[in-house]
Design an enzyme around this catalytic site. Sequence first.
Site, mmCIF file in Angstrom:
data_model
loop_
_atom_site.group_PDB
_atom_site.id
_atom_site.type_symbol
_atom_site.label_atom_id
_atom_site.label_comp_id
_atom_site.label_asym_id
_atom_site.label_seq_id
_atom_site.Cartn_x
_atom_site.Cartn_y
_atom_site.Cartn_z
ATOM 1 N N ASP A 144 13.682 54.531 4.065
ATOM 2 C CA ASP A 144 12.266 54.174 4.043
ATOM 3 C C ASP A 144 11.459 55.193 4.850
ATOM 4 O O ASP A 144 10.638 54.832 5.697
ATOM 5 C CB ASP A 144 12.083 52.748 4.591
ATOM 6 C CG ASP A 144 10.678 52.198 4.334
ATOM 7 O OD1 ASP A 144 9.960 52.783 3.508
ATOM 8 O OD2 ASP A 144 10.314 51.193 4.967
ATOM 9 N N ASP A 287 5.266 49.449 14.579
ATOM 10 C CA ASP A 287 5.398 49.285 13.141
ATOM 11 C C ASP A 287 5.542 47.802 12.783
ATOM 12 O O ASP A 287 6.341 47.089 13.394
ATOM 13 C CB ASP A 287 6.650 50.054 12.687
ATOM 14 C CG ASP A 287 6.812 50.045 11.189
ATOM 15 O OD1 ASP A 287 5.945 50.610 10.511
ATOM 16 O OD2 ASP A 287 7.803 49.459 10.702
ATOM 17 N N GLU A 329 0.163 48.308 13.795
ATOM 18 C CA GLU A 329 0.128 48.625 12.363
ATOM 19 C C GLU A 329 0.173 47.294 11.611
ATOM 20 O O GLU A 329 1.185 46.909 11.058
ATOM 21 C CB GLU A 329 1.310 49.525 11.985
ATOM 22 C CG GLU A 329 1.212 50.063 10.574
ATOM 23 C CD GLU A 329 2.091 49.326 9.557
ATOM 24 O OE1 GLU A 329 1.715 49.291 8.379
ATOM 25 O OE2 GLU A 329 3.147 48.791 9.947
#
Length: 658
Positions: A144, A287, A329
């Site tokens: 990813d 994240d 995020e």
Amino acid sequence: MYNAEQHHLLNELLDKYQKQKPVMDPGNFREFCTRLGANFNVINTLFHELYGHRKDHKEQLKQLIDKLYNAFQQRHADLKEQDRDRQKDPQWLLSQKWVGMMLYLEHFSKDLKGFEEKLDYLQELGVNWVHLMPLLEAPVKESDGGYAVSNYRKVDPKFGTMADIRKIAKEFRKRDMLLTLDIVLNHTSNEHEWAQKAIKGQKKFQDYYYMFEDRQIPDQFENYMPEVFPVNNPGNFTFVEPLKKWVMTVFHQYQWDLNYRNPQVFGEMTDNLLFLANQGVDILRLDAPAFLWKEMGTSCQNLPKAHTLLKLQKRCTEVVAPGVKFIAEAIVAPLEIIKYFGNDSNDHECEIAYHAPLMALIWEALATGETALLNKVIKNLPQKPFGTTWINYARCHDDIGLGFDDSFIYELGRDAKLHRTYILDYYTGKFAGSPAKGAPFMFNPKSGDARISGTLASLAGLETAINTKDKKIEKTAIDKVILVHSIIMSFGGLPLIYSGDEIGLLNDYSYQKDSAKAYDNRWMHRPLMDWKAAKKREKKGSIEQRLFTALKKLIAIRKDSPEWSDFNNNDLRYCENKHVMVYLRLDDRGRNTLAMVNFHGSEQFVKKDILFRHGFDMTGGVVDKYSGKAPSYNDELVVFKPYQFFWIIDKVHHHAQV
Ligand code: GLC
């Protein structure tokens, strides 16, 4: 309220550290004591909220504080000095002087050594803050883009070493630049040591994740949990053959969700976070924080305890590295995003969040040529706490999600479903009148919903212009790219450019040939930096030169406009022309800028009266900061060319400043 038990615990810990070898020098020790003392009540309360029900919670808390002490001890003297400087100037982050760029090392410079050689290029443009996308060790094949971390303490050997990071961080400090790295908190890769030990049957590490013998509990979770990647990774659990268990994997099958109900996991991940902070990182990008806490019967997103966890992590960081800031995020609904800033200035959580609503609505306004929805959604956002700031961006490495509420679309008298379909069609090639070249991401045939992939330039029409050699479309595409950047520079917050947008890089379709990427079309808008094209920025009239010089100019003007610092001083204003967005950037010294943006592909007019209404007396005339000229007037009207924007300031004041 005074809490004797807490006071006792604090003393017990400090007594222990005072005797512990190696002994800390008195100045440092005092600093640690003050910081821990100042945060201890909050740390204790938050920790109790998460883990107070456990018999061993006190022991666990002590272990966490030990980690803070060790991390503080390891923090380099230069970084400690910087922490102190930043504490003396708490608004340093809000300054208009910062301009960022995000990039994948692999695509930009191959590795960290190569990156150092490109610093001058970034500085030529005016960039002084860089988000280096994930660079820690990750599985070789599918990772990813590095968001599946196998080792939080080791740089992926293909990029370099931790020592290289420290070197870059040092160089950044010298050049007054800021460094951002990711800390992927929600999951590890299935190759992480903890996952591997869990696979080998170690119960301790199985408790680091969510795993279940059969489908009973997973099925109950699934009833409420949406899917992040429904097309290529349906469901939120993966059966792991060697374990014979179902593991929670909200993102990809190789990304195992961490179980933060276990205080050990919290402690280890906080330790990892502080380790990265101690390498010299200025801003950590957390994240996917919306996913951190899971609770049966809920969507497992944005839960109150995810916020508790982040607040606790923030306080731990304030003890060790108070100069280090957090980016949330959280690409979620606008009213949820704002919660990641904390409730007020005393409720520390993340200082920075992505302005996903602004980003998505800029694209919406470009597709419709109208600003009503953009104005409505932004006006309805509550004020964020003072001291926090937005990342304003045109697009990033992820898809563009139209994450605003349907009710706003209905309130404007439109059908929300039709409106969304139109925007999707506009960007993904289904609408004949559109020059945009994007692709739908995660199309859901049941709802018709999708997100959008594509580079900024390709979505703006540049790819079509080049393919068809159409100069008119080319000019429009360039104007659109500049327009979007004019907003992110002046809107209030930290502008973040996606690497390659400054020279108009187009979609890169090569990912389709790579089986580890082919299923994920976000790779189309993560092109390889084209250094040959970048060289053309020196060739007058080239696309690259037109874009690069325009962005460079926007950046220089931003840096020279103190009224653009983010003191919550952005004011959206009414404009009678529905194609034009207007906002005022206010300054207590009267250096106001009135920004006006025409989102339409045709000439537009706005009554000149808009200038008087916003305090420009016109006696000395007004000037547009971008062109350096007065706007064009047609009698009593201000005239906008297609996709033109103005940054109006008072000419007299302007001269007084210079
Ligand atoms: C974040 C990243 C995205 C990644 C996901 C899972 O949203 O931006 O690229 O897929 O987290 O880590």
